[in-house]
Write a protein that holds these residues in place. Sequence first.
Motif, mmCIF file in Angstrom:
data_model
loop_
_atom_site.group_PDB
_atom_site.id
_atom_site.type_symbol
_atom_site.label_atom_id
_atom_site.label_comp_id
_atom_site.label_asym_id
_atom_site.label_seq_id
_atom_site.Cartn_x
_atom_site.Cartn_y
_atom_site.Cartn_z
ATOM 1 N N UNK A 146 0.833 -1.221 -0.100
ATOM 2 C CA UNK A 146 -0.026 -0.099 0.097
ATOM 3 C C UNK A 146 0.712 1.126 0.010
ATOM 4 N N UNK A 147 0.260 2.351 -0.287
ATOM 5 C CA UNK A 147 0.726 3.520 0.012
ATOM 6 C C UNK A 147 -0.214 4.570 0.450
ATOM 7 N N UNK A 148 0.281 5.124 1.674
ATOM 8 C CA UNK A 148 -0.798 5.818 2.623
ATOM 9 C C UNK A 148 -0.196 7.178 2.787
ATOM 10 N N UNK A 149 -1.231 7.982 2.886
ATOM 11 C CA UNK A 149 -0.658 9.453 3.304
ATOM 12 C C UNK A 149 -0.995 9.574 4.739
ATOM 13 N N UNK A 150 -0.065 9.867 5.717
ATOM 14 C CA UNK A 150 -0.147 9.753 6.841
ATOM 15 C C UNK A 150 -0.265 11.417 7.683
ATOM 16 N N UNK A 151 0.094 12.245 6.910
ATOM 17 C CA UNK A 151 -0.218 13.670 7.375
ATOM 18 C C UNK A 151 -0.011 14.757 6.051
ATOM 19 N N UNK A 152 -0.596 15.737 6.185
ATOM 20 C CA UNK A 152 -0.770 16.617 5.099
ATOM 21 C C UNK A 152 -0.876 17.937 5.536
ATOM 22 N N UNK A 153 0.256 18.815 5.431
ATOM 23 C CA UNK A 153 -0.041 20.193 5.850
ATOM 24 C C UNK A 153 0.682 21.170 5.121
ATOM 25 N N UNK A 160 -7.686 29.592 13.652
ATOM 26 C CA UNK A 160 -9.172 29.969 13.521
ATOM 27 C C UNK A 160 -9.143 30.821 12.416
ATOM 28 N N UNK A 161 -10.196 31.010 11.845
ATOM 29 C CA UNK A 161 -10.606 32.083 10.930
ATOM 30 C C UNK A 161 -9.729 31.883 9.590
ATOM 31 N N UNK A 162 -9.634 32.705 8.523
ATOM 32 C CA UNK A 162 -8.893 32.623 7.569
ATOM 33 C C UNK A 162 -7.761 33.598 7.380
ATOM 34 N N UNK A 163 -6.843 33.181 6.583
ATOM 35 C CA UNK A 163 -5.879 33.922 6.365
ATOM 36 C C UNK A 163 -5.307 33.796 5.011
ATOM 37 N N UNK A 164 -5.592 34.713 4.323
ATOM 38 C CA UNK A 164 -5.447 34.692 2.479
ATOM 39 C C UNK A 164 -3.985 34.892 2.200
ATOM 40 N N UNK A 165 -3.610 33.593 1.835
ATOM 41 C CA UNK A 165 -2.059 33.684 1.691
ATOM 42 C C UNK A 165 -1.966 32.530 0.657
ATOM 43 N N UNK A 166 -0.885 32.819 -0.355
ATOM 44 C CA UNK A 166 -0.344 31.416 -1.105
ATOM 45 C C UNK A 166 0.979 31.057 -0.089
ATOM 46 N N UNK A 167 0.815 29.826 0.561
ATOM 47 C CA UNK A 167 1.611 29.225 1.373
ATOM 48 C C UNK A 167 3.263 29.029 0.703
ATOM 49 N N UNK A 168 4.347 29.271 1.138
ATOM 50 C CA UNK A 168 5.738 29.152 0.965
ATOM 51 C C UNK A 168 6.049 27.564 0.432
ATOM 52 N N UNK A 169 5.449 26.876 1.547
ATOM 53 C CA UNK A 169 5.618 25.274 1.051
ATOM 54 C C UNK A 169 4.410 24.478 1.655
ATOM 55 N N UNK A 170 4.421 23.231 1.296
ATOM 56 C CA UNK A 170 3.514 22.159 1.614
ATOM 57 C C UNK A 170 4.189 20.949 1.771
ATOM 58 N N UNK A 171 3.926 20.064 2.752
ATOM 59 C CA UNK A 171 4.692 18.823 2.981
ATOM 60 C C UNK A 171 3.461 17.759 3.051
ATOM 61 N N UNK A 172 3.790 16.510 2.849
ATOM 62 C CA UNK A 172 3.067 15.489 3.124
ATOM 63 C C UNK A 172 3.964 14.110 3.484
ATOM 64 N N UNK A 173 3.484 13.569 4.462
ATOM 65 C CA UNK A 173 4.306 12.278 5.102
ATOM 66 C C UNK A 173 3.379 11.104 4.658
ATOM 67 N N UNK A 174 4.366 10.217 4.109
ATOM 68 C CA UNK A 174 3.832 8.981 3.283
ATOM 69 C C UNK A 174 4.633 7.614 3.891
ATOM 70 N N UNK A 175 3.755 6.746 4.007
ATOM 71 C CA UNK A 175 4.303 5.344 4.250
ATOM 72 C C UNK A 175 3.801 4.480 3.237
ATOM 73 N N UNK A 176 4.945 3.375 2.745
ATOM 74 C CA UNK A 176 4.420 2.368 1.909
ATOM 75 C C UNK A 176 4.323 1.042 2.745
#
Length: 481
Positions: A324-331, A337-353
Amino acid sequence: MQAVIDYLKQNQSHFIDELCEYVRFPSVSAQPQHRQDLHACAEWVVRQCQKIGLEARLCRTAGHPIVLAKTARGLGAPASLPASSKGSDLAGRDAGAPGSFKRRPHFVVYGHYDVQPPEPFELWKSPPFEPRIEGRSLFGRGACDNKGQNLAHLKAVEAYLKTGTELPCDITFVIEGEEEIGSTSLATFLRENHEELACDAIVISDTGMPAPKHPALTYSLRGIAAFEVTLHGPNRDLHSGIFGGSVDNPAMALCQLVGKLRDKNGRVAIPGFYDDVLPLSAFERKQAARLPFNANEYRKFLGVPKLFGERGYTPIEQRSARPTLEINGLTSGYQGEGSKTIVPAWARVKITTRLVPNQKPARIIKLVTQHLKRLCPPAVRLETKAGHGAEPYLVSPTGPQAQAALRAIRAAFEREPVLMREGGSIPIINDFKRILKADALLVGLALPDDNAHSPNEKFDLDCFAKGQLMGAHLWQELSRA
Protein backbone atom coordinates in the motif's frame (compact mmCIF):
# COMPACT_ATOMS: atom_id res chain seq x y z
CA MET A 1 4.36 -34.22 29.71
CA GLN A 2 1.39 -34.96 31.95
CA ALA A 3 3.26 -33.67 34.99
CA VAL A 4 3.93 -30.41 33.11
CA ILE A 5 0.28 -30.04 32.13
CA ASP A 6 -0.90 -30.76 35.67
CA TYR A 7 1.57 -28.24 37.13
CA LEU A 8 0.29 -25.53 34.80
CA LYS A 9 -3.34 -26.24 35.67
CA GLN A 10 -2.70 -26.31 39.40
CA ASN A 11 -0.79 -23.02 39.49
CA GLN A 12 -2.96 -20.70 37.40
CA SER A 13 -4.04 -18.57 40.36
CA HIS A 14 -0.41 -18.07 41.38
CA PHE A 15 0.59 -17.24 37.79
CA ILE A 16 -2.13 -14.59 37.56
CA ASP A 17 -0.85 -13.00 40.79
CA GLU A 18 2.63 -12.86 39.25
CA LEU A 19 1.27 -11.29 36.09
CA CYS A 20 -0.38 -8.62 38.25
CA GLU A 21 3.01 -7.93 39.89
CA TYR A 22 4.58 -7.62 36.45
CA VAL A 23 1.93 -5.21 35.17
CA ARG A 24 2.29 -2.92 38.22
CA PHE A 25 5.67 -1.70 36.97
CA PRO A 26 5.12 1.52 34.95
CA SER A 27 7.84 0.48 32.52
CA VAL A 28 7.18 3.15 29.89
CA SER A 29 10.28 3.29 27.71
CA ALA A 30 9.22 6.44 25.86
CA GLN A 31 9.17 8.59 29.01
CA PRO A 32 12.49 9.46 30.72
CA GLN A 33 10.88 9.76 34.15
CA HIS A 34 10.28 5.99 34.12
CA ARG A 35 13.91 4.97 33.66
CA GLN A 36 14.16 3.61 37.21
CA ASP A 37 10.84 1.80 36.80
CA LEU A 38 12.20 0.06 33.71
CA HIS A 39 15.32 -1.02 35.59
CA ALA A 40 13.24 -2.28 38.52
CA CYS A 41 10.98 -4.22 36.13
CA ALA A 42 13.99 -5.82 34.43
CA GLU A 43 15.38 -6.85 37.81
CA TRP A 44 12.00 -8.39 38.69
CA VAL A 45 12.14 -10.46 35.48
CA VAL A 46 15.66 -11.64 36.37
CA ARG A 47 14.48 -12.74 39.82
CA GLN A 48 11.52 -14.55 38.31
CA CYS A 49 13.79 -16.40 35.91
CA GLN A 50 16.22 -17.36 38.67
CA LYS A 51 13.38 -18.50 40.91
CA ILE A 52 12.14 -21.00 38.35
CA GLY A 53 15.63 -22.40 37.77
CA LEU A 54 17.03 -20.43 34.83
CA GLU A 55 20.48 -18.90 34.66
CA ALA A 56 19.62 -15.22 34.34
CA ARG A 57 21.47 -11.93 34.21
CA LEU A 58 20.83 -8.28 33.50
CA CYS A 59 22.72 -7.03 30.45
CA ARG A 60 23.36 -3.32 30.32
CA THR A 61 23.00 -1.48 27.02
CA ALA A 62 23.25 2.12 25.87
CA GLY A 63 19.55 2.30 26.69
CA HIS A 64 17.42 0.09 28.91
CA PRO A 65 18.77 -3.28 30.10
CA ILE A 66 18.09 -6.61 28.41
CA VAL A 67 17.29 -9.73 30.42
CA LEU A 68 19.13 -12.84 29.25
CA ALA A 69 17.96 -16.12 30.82
CA LYS A 70 18.65 -19.68 29.78
CA THR A 71 18.22 -23.26 30.75
CA ALA A 72 21.39 -25.07 31.80
CA ARG A 73 22.92 -26.42 28.60
CA GLY A 74 22.18 -30.10 28.14
CA LEU A 75 19.52 -30.11 30.88
CA GLY A 76 17.28 -33.13 30.48
CA ALA A 77 19.35 -35.59 28.51
CA PRO A 78 17.49 -38.20 26.43
CA ALA A 79 16.10 -41.03 28.54
CA SER A 80 17.88 -43.61 26.37
CA LEU A 81 21.25 -42.49 27.72
CA PRO A 82 22.76 -44.14 30.79
CA ALA A 83 21.96 -42.29 33.98
CA SER A 84 25.66 -41.75 34.62
CA SER A 85 25.95 -39.76 31.39
CA LYS A 86 23.17 -37.29 32.03
CA GLY A 87 24.54 -33.79 32.55
CA SER A 88 28.03 -34.95 31.47
CA ASP A 89 29.75 -34.42 28.15
CA LEU A 90 27.73 -37.36 26.82
CA ALA A 91 24.44 -35.51 27.19
CA GLY A 92 24.36 -34.59 23.53
CA ARG A 93 25.65 -37.93 22.19
CA ASP A 94 23.63 -39.71 19.53
CA ALA A 95 22.80 -43.07 21.13
CA GLY A 96 22.56 -44.64 17.68
CA ALA A 97 26.10 -43.69 16.72
CA PRO A 98 28.61 -44.55 19.45
CA GLY A 99 31.39 -42.02 19.82
CA SER A 100 29.51 -39.30 17.85
CA PHE A 101 27.61 -36.30 19.11
CA LYS A 102 24.32 -34.85 18.05
CA ARG A 103 23.84 -31.18 18.91
CA ARG A 104 20.82 -30.46 21.04
CA PRO A 105 18.31 -28.04 19.50
CA HIS A 106 18.50 -24.50 20.85
CA PHE A 107 15.66 -21.99 20.65
CA VAL A 108 15.46 -18.32 21.59
CA VAL A 109 12.28 -16.80 23.04
CA TYR A 110 11.94 -13.05 22.53
CA GLY A 111 9.75 -10.66 24.48
CA HIS A 112 9.75 -7.13 25.92
CA TYR A 113 8.98 -5.72 29.34
CA ASP A 114 8.58 -2.09 28.25
CA VAL A 115 5.11 -0.72 27.53
CA GLN A 116 3.40 2.10 25.68
CA PRO A 117 2.57 5.39 27.45
CA PRO A 118 -0.84 5.03 29.12
CA GLU A 119 -2.17 8.50 28.25
CA PRO A 120 -4.93 9.68 28.00
CA PHE A 121 -5.57 8.63 31.61
CA GLU A 122 -9.18 9.86 31.62
CA LEU A 123 -10.20 7.12 29.18
CA TRP A 124 -9.11 4.31 31.51
CA LYS A 125 -11.82 2.69 33.61
CA SER A 126 -9.19 1.87 36.26
CA PRO A 127 -5.61 3.11 36.78
CA PRO A 128 -3.38 1.63 34.04
CA PHE A 129 -0.78 0.24 36.46
CA GLU A 130 -3.23 -1.12 39.02
CA PRO A 131 -4.25 -4.47 37.49
CA ARG A 132 -7.98 -5.15 37.53
CA ILE A 133 -9.61 -8.52 36.83
CA GLU A 134 -13.06 -8.50 35.32
CA GLY A 135 -14.49 -11.82 34.27
CA ARG A 136 -11.69 -13.63 32.43
CA SER A 137 -9.82 -10.45 31.50
CA LEU A 138 -6.93 -8.75 33.28
CA PHE A 139 -6.83 -5.02 32.59
CA GLY A 140 -3.64 -2.97 32.77
CA ARG A 141 -1.03 -1.37 30.54
CA GLY A 142 1.26 -4.06 29.15
CA ALA A 143 -1.03 -6.94 30.12
CA CYS A 144 -1.08 -8.32 26.57
CA ASP A 145 1.68 -6.21 25.00
CA ASN A 146 3.86 -7.90 25.98
CA LYS A 147 4.09 -8.94 29.63
CA GLY A 148 1.36 -11.56 29.65
CA GLN A 149 2.61 -13.16 26.46
CA ASN A 150 6.27 -13.48 27.48
CA LEU A 151 5.32 -14.59 31.00
CA ALA A 152 3.26 -17.43 29.50
CA HIS A 153 6.45 -18.83 27.93
CA LEU A 154 8.37 -18.49 31.19
CA LYS A 155 5.65 -20.39 33.04
CA ALA A 156 5.77 -23.20 30.47
CA VAL A 157 9.49 -23.68 31.09
CA GLU A 158 8.93 -23.40 34.83
CA ALA A 159 6.54 -26.35 34.63
CA TYR A 160 9.29 -28.49 33.10
CA LEU A 161 11.92 -27.44 35.62
CA LYS A 162 9.75 -27.69 38.74
CA THR A 163 8.43 -31.15 37.86
CA GLY A 164 11.81 -32.55 36.81
CA THR A 165 10.48 -33.23 33.32
CA GLU A 166 13.19 -33.53 30.70
CA LEU A 167 13.43 -30.66 28.25
CA PRO A 168 14.32 -31.89 24.77
CA CYS A 169 16.15 -28.67 23.89
CA ASP A 170 18.06 -25.68 25.25
CA ILE A 171 16.10 -22.44 25.62
CA THR A 172 17.28 -18.85 25.96
CA PHE A 173 15.02 -15.91 26.78
CA VAL A 174 15.84 -12.44 25.47
CA ILE A 175 13.50 -9.90 27.06
CA GLU A 176 14.27 -6.29 26.18
CA GLY A 177 13.12 -2.87 27.38
CA GLU A 178 13.07 -0.80 24.19
CA GLU A 179 10.63 -2.48 21.82
CA GLU A 180 8.14 0.35 22.06
CA ILE A 181 10.79 2.90 21.05
CA GLY A 182 12.34 0.99 18.16
CA SER A 183 14.57 -1.64 19.86
CA THR A 184 17.54 0.70 19.50
CA SER A 185 19.97 -1.46 21.49
CA LEU A 186 18.82 -4.91 20.41
CA ALA A 187 20.78 -5.30 17.15
CA THR A 188 24.02 -4.36 18.92
CA PHE A 189 23.22 -6.84 21.70
CA LEU A 190 22.55 -9.61 19.18
CA ARG A 191 25.81 -8.95 17.35
CA GLU A 192 27.81 -8.90 20.59
CA ASN A 193 26.22 -12.16 21.80
CA HIS A 194 25.60 -13.97 18.50
CA GLU A 195 27.67 -17.02 19.45
CA GLU A 196 25.79 -17.54 22.70
CA LEU A 197 22.47 -16.92 20.94
CA ALA A 198 23.11 -19.14 17.89
CA CYS A 199 19.86 -21.09 17.58
CA ASP A 200 17.54 -23.13 15.39
CA ALA A 201 14.59 -20.71 15.59
CA ILE A 202 13.25 -17.71 17.47
CA VAL A 203 9.84 -17.93 19.13
CA ILE A 204 7.90 -14.68 19.50
CA SER A 205 4.49 -14.14 21.05
CA ASP A 206 3.91 -10.46 20.34
CA THR A 207 1.18 -10.72 17.74
CA GLY A 208 -2.40 -11.92 17.94
CA MET A 209 -5.10 -14.30 16.84
CA PRO A 210 -8.47 -13.52 15.26
CA ALA A 211 -10.57 -15.07 18.05
CA PRO A 212 -10.28 -17.57 20.92
CA LYS A 213 -11.72 -20.23 18.63
CA HIS A 214 -9.19 -19.36 15.94
CA PRO A 215 -5.67 -19.57 17.36
CA ALA A 216 -3.11 -18.60 14.75
CA LEU A 217 0.40 -18.81 13.43
CA THR A 218 1.47 -15.59 11.75
CA TYR A 219 3.79 -16.50 8.90
CA SER A 220 4.28 -13.12 7.24
CA LEU A 221 4.55 -9.44 8.15
CA ARG A 222 4.53 -6.43 5.90
CA GLY A 223 7.57 -4.19 5.76
CA ILE A 224 7.56 -0.42 5.70
CA ALA A 225 9.24 2.52 4.01
CA ALA A 226 8.53 6.02 5.32
CA PHE A 227 9.40 9.38 3.80
CA GLU A 228 8.39 13.04 3.63
CA VAL A 229 7.82 15.13 0.52
CA THR A 230 7.98 18.92 0.61
CA LEU A 231 7.13 21.28 -2.25
CA HIS A 232 8.77 24.70 -1.95
CA GLY A 233 7.25 27.69 -3.70
CA PRO A 234 7.90 31.38 -2.95
CA ASN A 235 10.49 32.33 -0.34
CA ARG A 236 7.73 33.47 2.04
CA ASP A 237 3.94 33.30 2.41
CA LEU A 238 2.42 35.72 -0.10
CA HIS A 239 -0.73 37.86 -0.11
CA SER A 240 -3.12 35.79 -2.25
CA GLY A 241 -4.87 38.86 -3.60
CA ILE A 242 -1.74 40.66 -4.73
CA PHE A 243 0.31 37.66 -5.89
CA GLY A 244 -2.19 34.84 -6.36
CA GLY A 245 -2.44 33.67 -9.96
CA SER A 246 1.11 34.61 -10.88
CA VAL A 247 2.87 31.86 -8.87
CA ASP A 248 2.06 28.22 -8.39
CA ASN A 249 0.51 27.36 -5.04
CA PRO A 250 2.62 24.59 -3.35
CA ALA A 251 -0.41 23.22 -1.47
CA MET A 252 -2.44 22.92 -4.68
CA ALA A 253 0.50 21.46 -6.55
CA LEU A 254 1.12 18.89 -3.81
CA CYS A 255 -2.52 17.79 -3.75
CA GLN A 256 -2.47 17.33 -7.52
CA LEU A 257 0.81 15.43 -7.30
CA VAL A 258 -0.17 12.96 -4.58
CA GLY A 259 -3.55 12.46 -6.22
CA LYS A 260 -1.71 10.78 -9.09
CA LEU A 261 -0.06 8.16 -6.84
CA ARG A 262 -3.11 5.85 -6.72
CA ASP A 263 -5.63 4.89 -9.38
CA LYS A 264 -9.39 4.41 -9.09
CA ASN A 265 -8.94 0.65 -8.58
CA GLY A 266 -6.83 1.11 -5.46
CA ARG A 267 -3.52 0.27 -7.11
CA VAL A 268 -0.38 2.31 -6.51
CA ALA A 269 0.35 4.13 -9.79
CA ILE A 270 4.14 4.16 -9.55
CA PRO A 271 6.03 2.37 -12.33
CA GLY A 272 7.85 -0.70 -10.98
CA PHE A 273 6.09 -0.63 -7.60
CA TYR A 274 4.69 -4.17 -8.00
CA ASP A 275 7.62 -5.69 -9.90
CA ASP A 276 9.03 -7.67 -6.95
CA VAL A 277 5.73 -8.63 -5.29
CA LEU A 278 5.35 -12.36 -4.72
CA PRO A 279 1.82 -13.37 -5.79
CA LEU A 280 -0.44 -15.02 -3.27
CA SER A 281 -0.65 -18.76 -3.84
CA ALA A 282 -3.96 -20.62 -4.02
CA PHE A 283 -3.03 -22.24 -0.68
CA GLU A 284 -2.52 -18.82 0.97
CA ARG A 285 -5.78 -17.43 -0.35
CA LYS A 286 -7.59 -20.52 0.91
CA GLN A 287 -6.04 -20.04 4.37
CA ALA A 288 -6.99 -16.34 4.40
CA ALA A 289 -10.57 -17.29 3.56
CA ARG A 290 -10.69 -19.40 6.76
CA LEU A 291 -10.23 -16.34 8.96
CA PRO A 292 -13.41 -15.14 10.68
CA PHE A 293 -14.52 -11.95 8.95
CA ASN A 294 -17.75 -10.07 8.40
CA ALA A 295 -17.32 -7.19 5.96
CA ASN A 296 -20.39 -5.28 7.17
CA GLU A 297 -19.39 -5.51 10.84
CA TYR A 298 -15.87 -4.49 9.90
CA ARG A 299 -17.21 -1.45 8.02
CA LYS A 300 -19.35 -0.41 10.98
CA PHE A 301 -16.45 -0.91 13.38
CA LEU A 302 -14.33 1.45 11.28
CA GLY A 303 -17.15 3.98 10.87
CA VAL A 304 -16.83 4.32 7.10
CA PRO A 305 -19.70 4.42 4.58
CA LYS A 306 -18.01 1.87 2.30
CA LEU A 307 -14.86 -0.25 2.26
CA PHE A 308 -12.21 0.51 -0.35
CA GLY A 309 -9.13 -1.40 -1.44
CA GLU A 310 -7.21 -2.86 -4.34
CA ARG A 311 -9.63 -4.48 -6.74
CA GLY A 312 -9.40 -8.26 -7.00
CA TYR A 313 -8.52 -8.90 -3.36
CA THR A 314 -10.57 -9.43 -0.20
CA PRO A 315 -10.34 -6.94 2.68
CA ILE A 316 -8.25 -9.46 4.64
CA GLU A 317 -5.80 -9.76 1.74
CA GLN A 318 -5.79 -6.02 1.14
CA ARG A 319 -4.78 -5.18 4.71
CA SER A 320 -2.25 -7.95 5.26
CA ALA A 321 -0.87 -9.35 2.02
CA ARG A 322 -0.84 -6.50 -0.51
CA PRO A 323 1.45 -3.44 -0.64
CA THR A 324 0.00 0.00 0.00
CA LEU A 325 0.85 3.69 -0.14
CA GLU A 326 -0.75 5.84 2.54
CA ILE A 327 -0.75 9.55 3.32
CA ASN A 328 -0.12 9.85 7.07
CA GLY A 329 -0.15 13.62 7.32
CA LEU A 330 -0.68 16.60 5.02
CA THR A 331 0.05 20.19 6.00
CA SER A 332 0.56 23.64 4.50
CA GLY A 333 -0.26 27.26 5.11
CA TYR A 334 -2.42 28.74 7.83
CA GLN A 335 -4.08 26.29 10.24
CA GLY A 336 -5.45 28.63 12.88
CA GLU A 337 -8.96 29.88 13.52
CA GLY A 338 -10.58 31.96 10.81
CA SER A 339 -8.94 32.66 7.47
CA LYS A 340 -5.61 34.05 6.34
CA THR A 341 -5.48 34.83 2.64
CA ILE A 342 -2.07 33.59 1.58
CA VAL A 343 -0.25 31.55 -1.00
CA PRO A 344 1.80 29.32 1.32
CA ALA A 345 5.56 29.12 0.89
CA TRP A 346 5.59 25.33 1.17
CA ALA A 347 3.47 22.19 1.52
CA ARG A 348 4.43 18.84 3.03
CA VAL A 349 3.08 15.28 3.02
CA LYS A 350 4.16 12.33 5.16
CA ILE A 351 3.86 9.00 3.36
CA THR A 352 4.40 5.37 4.30
CA THR A 353 4.35 2.36 2.03
CA ARG A 354 3.59 -1.06 3.48
CA LEU A 355 5.59 -3.70 1.67
CA VAL A 356 5.10 -7.41 1.11
CA PRO A 357 7.68 -10.20 0.77
CA ASN A 358 10.39 -9.59 -1.82
CA GLN A 359 9.97 -5.80 -1.85
CA LYS A 360 12.91 -3.74 -0.54
CA PRO A 361 12.39 -0.42 1.30
CA ALA A 362 15.37 1.29 -0.37
CA ARG A 363 14.21 0.32 -3.86
CA ILE A 364 10.64 1.46 -3.18
CA ILE A 365 11.78 4.85 -1.87
CA LYS A 366 13.95 5.25 -4.99
CA LEU A 367 11.02 4.39 -7.28
CA VAL A 368 8.66 6.78 -5.47
CA THR A 369 11.22 9.60 -5.48
CA GLN A 370 11.95 9.20 -9.20
CA HIS A 371 8.23 9.19 -9.99
CA LEU A 372 7.58 12.31 -7.92
CA LYS A 373 10.41 14.15 -9.67
CA ARG A 374 8.87 13.27 -13.03
CA LEU A 375 5.47 14.54 -11.92
CA CYS A 376 6.66 17.67 -10.10
CA PRO A 377 5.63 20.88 -11.90
CA PRO A 378 8.50 23.22 -12.79
CA ALA A 379 7.11 26.16 -10.82
CA VAL A 380 7.86 24.49 -7.44
CA ARG A 381 10.91 22.71 -6.01
CA LEU A 382 10.59 19.16 -4.67
CA GLU A 383 12.45 17.89 -1.61
CA THR A 384 12.23 14.30 -0.33
CA LYS A 385 13.46 13.00 3.01
CA ALA A 386 13.68 9.26 3.69
CA GLY A 387 12.51 7.99 7.08
CA HIS A 388 12.58 4.60 8.76
CA GLY A 389 12.26 1.35 6.90
CA ALA A 390 11.92 -2.36 7.58
CA GLU A 391 11.86 -5.30 5.23
CA PRO A 392 8.84 -7.60 5.05
CA TYR A 393 9.08 -11.01 6.69
CA LEU A 394 7.99 -14.43 5.46
CA VAL A 395 8.51 -17.95 6.78
CA SER A 396 7.16 -20.91 4.86
CA PRO A 397 3.86 -21.99 6.46
CA THR A 398 4.43 -25.52 5.16
CA GLY A 399 7.97 -25.86 6.54
CA PRO A 400 8.77 -28.30 9.37
CA GLN A 401 9.12 -25.64 12.08
CA ALA A 402 5.86 -23.91 11.13
CA GLN A 403 4.10 -27.27 11.11
CA ALA A 404 5.55 -28.06 14.54
CA ALA A 405 4.20 -24.75 15.87
CA LEU A 406 0.78 -25.52 14.41
CA ARG A 407 0.74 -28.90 16.18
CA ALA A 408 1.59 -27.21 19.50
CA ILE A 409 -1.17 -24.60 19.00
CA ARG A 410 -3.66 -27.34 18.10
CA ALA A 411 -2.79 -29.37 21.21
CA ALA A 412 -3.14 -26.37 23.55
CA PHE A 413 -6.27 -24.72 22.15
CA GLU A 414 -7.98 -27.92 20.96
CA ARG A 415 -8.90 -26.03 17.81
CA GLU A 416 -7.66 -26.14 14.25
CA PRO A 417 -5.26 -23.18 13.99
CA VAL A 418 -5.35 -20.71 11.14
CA LEU A 419 -2.45 -19.33 9.14
CA MET A 420 -2.41 -15.58 8.80
CA ARG A 421 -0.43 -12.62 7.55
CA GLU A 422 -0.17 -9.45 9.63
CA GLY A 423 -0.36 -6.06 7.99
CA GLY A 424 1.98 -4.39 10.48
CA SER A 425 5.75 -4.51 10.77
CA ILE A 426 8.10 -5.86 13.46
CA PRO A 427 11.57 -4.62 12.42
CA ILE A 428 13.45 -6.63 15.08
CA ILE A 429 12.49 -9.90 13.35
CA ASN A 430 14.76 -8.97 10.48
CA ASP A 431 17.58 -8.24 12.97
CA PHE A 432 17.19 -11.77 14.35
CA LYS A 433 17.17 -13.25 10.84
CA ARG A 434 20.16 -11.23 9.64
CA ILE A 435 22.36 -11.67 12.74
CA LEU A 436 21.37 -15.10 14.09
CA LYS A 437 20.51 -16.65 10.71
CA ALA A 438 17.33 -18.20 12.11
CA ASP A 439 13.63 -17.92 11.30
CA ALA A 440 11.06 -16.54 13.70
CA LEU A 441 7.81 -18.28 14.62
CA LEU A 442 5.06 -15.81 15.53
CA VAL A 443 2.59 -17.49 17.88
CA GLY A 444 0.58 -14.55 19.23
CA LEU A 445 -1.85 -14.75 22.12
CA ALA A 446 -3.53 -11.32 21.95
CA LEU A 447 -7.13 -10.85 20.82
CA PRO A 448 -8.37 -8.06 18.52
CA ASP A 449 -10.21 -6.35 21.40
CA ASP A 450 -7.27 -6.43 23.84
CA ASN A 451 -6.62 -2.73 23.14
CA ALA A 452 -2.87 -2.91 22.76
CA HIS A 453 -1.47 0.67 22.69
CA SER A 454 -4.93 1.97 23.69
CA PRO A 455 -6.70 2.79 26.96
CA ASN A 456 -8.12 -0.19 28.88
CA GLU A 457 -5.58 -2.67 27.54
CA LYS A 458 -6.37 -6.19 28.68
CA PHE A 459 -5.26 -9.80 28.36
CA ASP A 460 -7.58 -12.76 28.17
CA LEU A 461 -6.72 -15.13 31.03
CA ASP A 462 -7.83 -18.17 29.05
CA CYS A 463 -5.35 -17.18 26.33
CA PHE A 464 -2.75 -16.76 29.08
CA ALA A 465 -3.35 -20.33 30.32
CA LYS A 466 -3.51 -21.86 26.85
CA GLY A 467 -0.42 -19.93 25.86
CA GLN A 468 1.48 -21.66 28.65
CA LEU A 469 0.22 -25.01 27.45
CA MET A 470 1.14 -24.15 23.87
CA GLY A 471 4.65 -23.26 25.04
CA ALA A 472 4.96 -26.58 26.84
CA HIS A 473 3.99 -28.54 23.70
CA LEU A 474 6.11 -26.32 21.48
CA TRP A 475 9.46 -27.52 22.81
CA GLN A 476 8.54 -31.14 22.18
CA GLU A 477 7.27 -30.46 18.67
CA LEU A 478 10.10 -28.14 17.62
CA SER A 479 12.76 -30.50 18.90
CA ARG A 480 11.30 -33.34 16.86
CA ALA A 481 11.09 -31.07 13.80
